[in-house]
Design a protein around this motif. Structure first.
Motif, PDB file in Angstrom:
ATOM      1  N   PRO A 295      38.292  25.679  31.873  1.00  0.00           N
ATOM      2  CA  PRO A 295      37.229  26.667  32.040  1.00  0.00           C
ATOM      3  C   PRO A 295      36.475  26.593  33.367  1.00  0.00           C
ATOM      4  O   PRO A 295      35.548  27.355  33.593  1.00  0.00           O
ATOM      5  CB  PRO A 295      36.279  26.345  30.881  1.00  0.00           C
ATOM      6  CG  PRO A 295      36.420  24.862  30.705  1.00  0.00           C
ATOM      7  CD  PRO A 295      37.894  24.580  30.986  1.00  0.00           C
ATOM      8  N   TYR A 296      36.865  25.682  34.227  1.00  0.00           N
ATOM      9  CA  TYR A 296      36.130  25.488  35.474  1.00  0.00           C
ATOM     10  C   TYR A 296      37.047  25.589  36.692  1.00  0.00           C
ATOM     11  O   TYR A 296      38.257  25.501  36.590  1.00  0.00           O
ATOM     12  CB  TYR A 296      35.420  24.134  35.479  1.00  0.00           C
ATOM     13  CG  TYR A 296      36.371  22.966  35.371  1.00  0.00           C
ATOM     14  CD1 TYR A 296      36.939  22.405  36.511  1.00  0.00           C
ATOM     15  CD2 TYR A 296      36.714  22.443  34.139  1.00  0.00           C
ATOM     16  CE1 TYR A 296      37.827  21.358  36.414  1.00  0.00           C
ATOM     17  CE2 TYR A 296      37.607  21.385  34.033  1.00  0.00           C
ATOM     18  CZ  TYR A 296      38.147  20.849  35.183  1.00  0.00           C
ATOM     19  OH  TYR A 296      39.037  19.809  35.087  1.00  0.00           O
ATOM     20  N   THR A 297      36.419  25.765  37.849  1.00  0.00           N
ATOM     21  CA  THR A 297      37.103  25.752  39.135  1.00  0.00           C
ATOM     22  C   THR A 297      36.553  24.578  39.934  1.00  0.00           C
ATOM     23  O   THR A 297      35.333  24.441  40.067  1.00  0.00           O
ATOM     24  CB  THR A 297      36.854  27.061  39.910  1.00  0.00           C
ATOM     25  OG1 THR A 297      37.399  28.150  39.165  1.00  0.00           O
ATOM     26  CG2 THR A 297      37.482  27.024  41.293  1.00  0.00           C
TER      27      THR A 297
ATOM     28  N   ALA B 199      35.797  14.917  48.451  1.00  0.00           N
ATOM     29  CA  ALA B 199      34.589  15.146  47.656  1.00  0.00           C
ATOM     30  C   ALA B 199      34.693  16.541  47.061  1.00  0.00           C
ATOM     31  O   ALA B 199      34.996  17.503  47.763  1.00  0.00           O
ATOM     32  CB  ALA B 199      33.346  15.028  48.525  1.00  0.00           C
ATOM     33  N   ALA B 200      34.491  16.636  45.753  1.00  0.00           N
ATOM     34  CA  ALA B 200      34.600  17.932  45.086  1.00  0.00           C
ATOM     35  C   ALA B 200      33.535  18.048  44.013  1.00  0.00           C
ATOM     36  O   ALA B 200      33.008  17.054  43.515  1.00  0.00           O
ATOM     37  CB  ALA B 200      35.983  18.101  44.470  1.00  0.00           C
ATOM     38  N   THR B 201      33.242  19.272  43.665  1.00  0.00           N
ATOM     39  CA  THR B 201      32.363  19.585  42.558  1.00  0.00           C
ATOM     40  C   THR B 201      33.071  20.649  41.730  1.00  0.00           C
ATOM     41  O   THR B 201      34.222  20.984  42.018  1.00  0.00           O
ATOM     42  CB  THR B 201      30.972  20.047  43.058  1.00  0.00           C
ATOM     43  OG1 THR B 201      30.076  20.142  41.950  1.00  0.00           O
ATOM     44  CG2 THR B 201      31.049  21.360  43.802  1.00  0.00           C
ATOM     45  N   ALA B 202      32.434  21.160  40.713  1.00  0.00           N
ATOM     46  CA  ALA B 202      33.078  22.178  39.878  1.00  0.00           C
ATOM     47  C   ALA B 202      32.036  23.142  39.341  1.00  0.00           C
ATOM     48  O   ALA B 202      30.859  22.809  39.244  1.00  0.00           O
ATOM     49  CB  ALA B 202      33.825  21.517  38.724  1.00  0.00           C
ATOM     50  N   ALA B 203      32.499  24.334  39.009  1.00  0.00           N
ATOM     51  CA  ALA B 203      31.640  25.354  38.396  1.00  0.00           C
ATOM     52  C   ALA B 203      32.436  26.053  37.312  1.00  0.00           C
ATOM     53  O   ALA B 203      33.653  26.236  37.437  1.00  0.00           O
ATOM     54  CB  ALA B 203      31.174  26.359  39.438  1.00  0.00           C
ATOM     55  N   MET B 204      31.753  26.438  36.261  1.00  0.00           N
ATOM     56  CA  MET B 204      32.398  27.206  35.207  1.00  0.00           C
ATOM     57  C   MET B 204      32.827  28.542  35.804  1.00  0.00           C
ATOM     58  O   MET B 204      32.094  29.151  36.587  1.00  0.00           O
ATOM     59  CB  MET B 204      31.443  27.415  34.033  1.00  0.00           C
ATOM     60  CG  MET B 204      30.992  26.098  33.396  1.00  0.00           C
ATOM     61  SD  MET B 204      32.344  25.039  32.829  1.00  0.00           S
ATOM     62  CE  MET B 204      32.850  25.934  31.372  1.00  0.00           C
ATOM     63  N   ARG B 205      34.025  28.979  35.469  1.00  0.00           N
ATOM     64  CA  ARG B 205      34.586  30.198  36.083  1.00  0.00           C
ATOM     65  C   ARG B 205      33.703  31.418  35.879  1.00  0.00           C
ATOM     66  O   ARG B 205      33.556  32.234  36.783  1.00  0.00           O
ATOM     67  CB  ARG B 205      35.980  30.467  35.555  1.00  0.00           C
ATOM     68  CG  ARG B 205      36.981  29.523  36.156  1.00  0.00           C
ATOM     69  CD  ARG B 205      38.395  29.992  35.940  1.00  0.00           C
ATOM     70  NE  ARG B 205      39.273  28.916  36.345  1.00  0.00           N
ATOM     71  CZ  ARG B 205      40.434  28.656  35.809  1.00  0.00           C
ATOM     72  NH1 ARG B 205      40.894  29.423  34.845  1.00  0.00           N
ATOM     73  NH2 ARG B 205      41.157  27.655  36.229  1.00  0.00           N
ATOM     74  N   GLU B 206      33.117  31.556  34.689  1.00  0.00           N
ATOM     75  CA  GLU B 206      32.333  32.760  34.430  1.00  0.00           C
ATOM     76  C   GLU B 206      31.034  32.809  35.225  1.00  0.00           C
ATOM     77  O   GLU B 206      30.431  33.866  35.351  1.00  0.00           O
ATOM     78  CB  GLU B 206      32.055  32.942  32.928  1.00  0.00           C
ATOM     79  CG  GLU B 206      31.086  31.940  32.343  1.00  0.00           C
ATOM     80  CD  GLU B 206      31.739  30.701  31.753  1.00  0.00           C
ATOM     81  OE1 GLU B 206      31.010  29.898  31.166  1.00  0.00           O
ATOM     82  OE2 GLU B 206      32.964  30.533  31.885  1.00  0.00           O
ATOM     83  N   THR B 207      30.611  31.674  35.802  1.00  0.00           N
ATOM     84  CA  THR B 207      29.385  31.666  36.604  1.00  0.00           C
ATOM     85  C   THR B 207      29.659  31.536  38.100  1.00  0.00           C
ATOM     86  O   THR B 207      28.726  31.566  38.890  1.00  0.00           O
ATOM     87  CB  THR B 207      28.451  30.517  36.172  1.00  0.00           C
ATOM     88  OG1 THR B 207      29.108  29.269  36.406  1.00  0.00           O
ATOM     89  CG2 THR B 207      28.084  30.643  34.699  1.00  0.00           C
ATOM     90  N   LEU B 208      30.925  31.404  38.485  1.00  0.00           N
ATOM     91  CA  LEU B 208      31.278  31.205  39.892  1.00  0.00           C
ATOM     92  C   LEU B 208      31.311  32.532  40.632  1.00  0.00           C
ATOM     93  O   LEU B 208      31.955  33.480  40.221  1.00  0.00           O
ATOM     94  CB  LEU B 208      32.649  30.526  39.993  1.00  0.00           C
ATOM     95  CG  LEU B 208      33.162  30.243  41.411  1.00  0.00           C
ATOM     96  CD1 LEU B 208      32.229  29.292  42.145  1.00  0.00           C
ATOM     97  CD2 LEU B 208      34.569  29.673  41.343  1.00  0.00           C
ATOM     98  N   SER B 209      30.584  32.584  41.731  1.00  0.00           N
ATOM     99  CA  SER B 209      30.575  33.754  42.616  1.00  0.00           C
ATOM    100  C   SER B 209      30.954  33.264  44.004  1.00  0.00           C
ATOM    101  O   SER B 209      30.380  32.295  44.502  1.00  0.00           O
ATOM    102  CB  SER B 209      29.177  34.374  42.631  1.00  0.00           C
ATOM    103  OG  SER B 209      29.102  35.385  43.596  1.00  0.00           O
TER     104      SER B 209
ATOM    105  N   THR C  68      34.425  18.571  33.348  1.00  0.00           N
ATOM    106  CA  THR C  68      33.837  19.845  32.941  1.00  0.00           C
ATOM    107  C   THR C  68      32.346  19.842  33.250  1.00  0.00           C
ATOM    108  O   THR C  68      31.611  18.969  32.776  1.00  0.00           O
ATOM    109  CB  THR C  68      34.068  20.098  31.441  1.00  0.00           C
ATOM    110  OG1 THR C  68      35.456  20.013  31.162  1.00  0.00           O
ATOM    111  CG2 THR C  68      33.535  21.463  31.035  1.00  0.00           C
ATOM    112  N   PRO C  69      31.897  20.791  34.072  1.00  0.00           N
ATOM    113  CA  PRO C  69      30.475  20.829  34.410  1.00  0.00           C
ATOM    114  C   PRO C  69      29.637  21.178  33.195  1.00  0.00           C
ATOM    115  O   PRO C  69      30.099  21.863  32.285  1.00  0.00           O
ATOM    116  CB  PRO C  69      30.378  21.915  35.476  1.00  0.00           C
ATOM    117  CG  PRO C  69      31.668  22.628  35.484  1.00  0.00           C
ATOM    118  CD  PRO C  69      32.665  21.829  34.712  1.00  0.00           C
ATOM    119  N   PRO C  70      28.389  20.719  33.164  1.00  0.00           N
ATOM    120  CA  PRO C  70      27.529  21.071  32.039  1.00  0.00           C
ATOM    121  C   PRO C  70      27.251  22.566  32.031  1.00  0.00           C
ATOM    122  O   PRO C  70      27.248  23.203  33.067  1.00  0.00           O
ATOM    123  CB  PRO C  70      26.231  20.269  32.298  1.00  0.00           C
ATOM    124  CG  PRO C  70      26.310  19.814  33.699  1.00  0.00           C
ATOM    125  CD  PRO C  70      27.740  19.886  34.139  1.00  0.00           C
ATOM    126  N   THR C  71      27.026  23.110  30.851  1.00  0.00           N
ATOM    127  CA  THR C  71      26.736  24.535  30.742  1.00  0.00           C
ATOM    128  C   THR C  71      25.255  24.797  30.748  1.00  0.00           C
ATOM    129  O   THR C  71      24.452  23.962  30.561  1.00  0.00           O
ATOM    130  CB  THR C  71      27.350  25.124  29.463  1.00  0.00           C
ATOM    131  OG1 THR C  71      26.887  24.381  28.343  1.00  0.00           O
ATOM    132  CG2 THR C  71      28.851  25.107  29.539  1.00  0.00           C
TER     133      THR C  71
END
Length: 103
Positions: A52-54, A6-16, A100-103
């Motif tokens: 653009p995502y992780t 099971a995985a999800t994703a986040a845009m790199r510029e918003t990932l902390s 690609t996750p929504p922005t």
């Protein structure tokens, strides 16, 4: 993982990442790198080159995650020892799905 994940994703510029000092990155191919826990070795992240995502292993997140299943991918390659019968959408291959996750 050799089995379902099971995985999800986040845009790199918003990932902390809390505890980022405990992450080790390994370039596993020309097209991707993977993030592992430096302490226990757990597989935590995947980053495709130029994407653009992780991707994030959902099991690494604290509850409540707020996540729900969107679809099963790589269904054509699943093990013959289990059935997918939960009614969630399925893609035969990764190429059939845009993660690609929504922005």
């Amino acid at each position: 993982t050799g089995n379902y994940m099971a995985a999800t994703a986040a845009m790199r510029e918003t990932l902390s990442i809390d505890g980022a000092e405990n992450i080790t990155w390994f370039t596993s191919s020309d097209s991707a790198r993977r993030g592992f826990c430096r302490i226990c070795g757990s597989n935590l992240f995947w980053q495709g080159k130029g994407l653009p995502y992780t991707s994030i292993a959902a099991g690494s997140l604290d509850n409540p995650t707020g996540l729900s299943l969107d679809r099963h991918i790589y269904v054509a390659d699943k093990g013959d020892y289990y059935r997918i019968a939960d009614g969630v959408a399925q893609s035969q291959a990764f190429e059939d799905y845009d993660p690609t996750p929504p922005t």
